[in-house]
Scaffold this motif. Structure first.
Motif, PDB file in Angstrom:
ATOM      1  N   ASP A  73       0.828  -1.209   0.000  1.00  0.00           N
ATOM      2  CA  ASP A  73       0.000   0.000   0.000  1.00  0.00           C
ATOM      3  C   ASP A  73       0.860   1.255   0.000  1.00  0.00           C
ATOM      4  N   ALA A  74       1.925   1.259   0.792  1.00  0.00           N
ATOM      5  CA  ALA A  74       2.841   2.402   0.808  1.00  0.00           C
ATOM      6  C   ALA A  74       3.546   2.551  -0.533  1.00  0.00           C
ATOM      7  N   ALA A  75       3.927   1.424  -1.141  1.00  0.00           N
ATOM      8  CA  ALA A  75       4.601   1.478  -2.441  1.00  0.00           C
ATOM      9  C   ALA A  75       3.661   2.028  -3.514  1.00  0.00           C
ATOM     10  N   ILE A  76       2.396   1.611  -3.484  1.00  0.00           N
ATOM     11  CA  ILE A  76       1.420   2.134  -4.449  1.00  0.00           C
ATOM     12  C   ILE A  76       1.267   3.641  -4.269  1.00  0.00           C
ATOM     13  N   ARG A  77       1.099   4.083  -3.030  1.00  0.00           N
ATOM     14  CA  ARG A  77       0.960   5.530  -2.774  1.00  0.00           C
ATOM     15  C   ARG A  77       2.172   6.292  -3.277  1.00  0.00           C
ATOM     16  N   MET A 101      -0.318  -4.189 -10.045  1.00  0.00           N
ATOM     17  CA  MET A 101       0.382  -3.726 -11.243  1.00  0.00           C
ATOM     18  C   MET A 101      -0.018  -2.278 -11.470  1.00  0.00           C
ATOM     19  N   LEU A 102       0.977  -1.445 -11.734  1.00  0.00           N
ATOM     20  CA  LEU A 102       0.746  -0.049 -12.053  1.00  0.00           C
ATOM     21  C   LEU A 102       1.321   0.254 -13.421  1.00  0.00           C
ATOM     22  N   LEU A 103       0.873   1.346 -14.007  1.00  0.00           N
ATOM     23  CA  LEU A 103       1.465   1.843 -15.245  1.00  0.00           C
ATOM     24  C   LEU A 103       2.276   3.071 -14.901  1.00  0.00           C
ATOM     25  N   ASP A 104       3.517   3.101 -15.345  1.00  0.00           N
ATOM     26  CA  ASP A 104       4.334   4.289 -15.121  1.00  0.00           C
ATOM     27  C   ASP A 104       3.868   5.401 -16.061  1.00  0.00           C
ATOM     28  N   PRO A 105       4.407   6.582 -15.950  1.00  0.00           N
ATOM     29  CA  PRO A 105       3.959   7.682 -16.805  1.00  0.00           C
ATOM     30  C   PRO A 105       4.222   7.456 -18.292  1.00  0.00           C
TER      31      PRO A 105
END
Length: 126
Positions: A73-77, A101-105
């Motif tokens: 959760d901290a990493a996502i934030r 999974m996130l998308l970078d800019p």
């Protein structure tokens, strides 16, 4: 914050065929977390195989590197504050780990994994 690469996941049309091919190539054994996720662990590398779908069709750009993090959760934030956006999850896996999974800019994926004692033991062959 990003400690190490946790695994490399390939989105493929046939997880059994892909995992078997890599198991033979790397000299590792084919294992399953569940019917929709197979993996091979060899020489300190874990390659996972997930069915391709609309969000991750596989092929070029179909690989996501997962980074081990102590607090997902901290990493996502932290990553969202730097311009990343959520793409999947977080979910709790069948092994008790949490993954997202996130998308970078730039449109590339960043995988995050907060392992559990069970997931670490099972991934490493326990």
């Amino acid at each position: 914050m990003l400690r190490r690469i946790e695994s490399i996941v390939r989105f493929v049309p046939d997880i059994e065929a892909a995992a078997a091919w890599y198991a033979e190539l790397l000299g590792g054994s084919l294992r399953h977390e569940n019917p929709r996720y197979a993996f091979v662990h060899a020489d300190g590398i874990t390659l996972g195989f997930h069915p391709a779908d609309a969000k991750c069709p596989g092929g070029v750009g179909g690989t996501t590197v997962y980074w081990e993090v102590p607090d997902i959760d901290a990493a996502i934030r932290h990553l969202e504050a730097r311009g990343a956006v959520r793409h999947r999850g977080p979910i709790t896996t069948d092994f008790g780990a949490r993954a997202a999974m996130l998308l970078d800019p730039f449109g590339c994926t960043i995988g995050l994994n907060q392992g559990s004692a069970r997931s670490r033991d099972l991934i490493q062959g326990g």
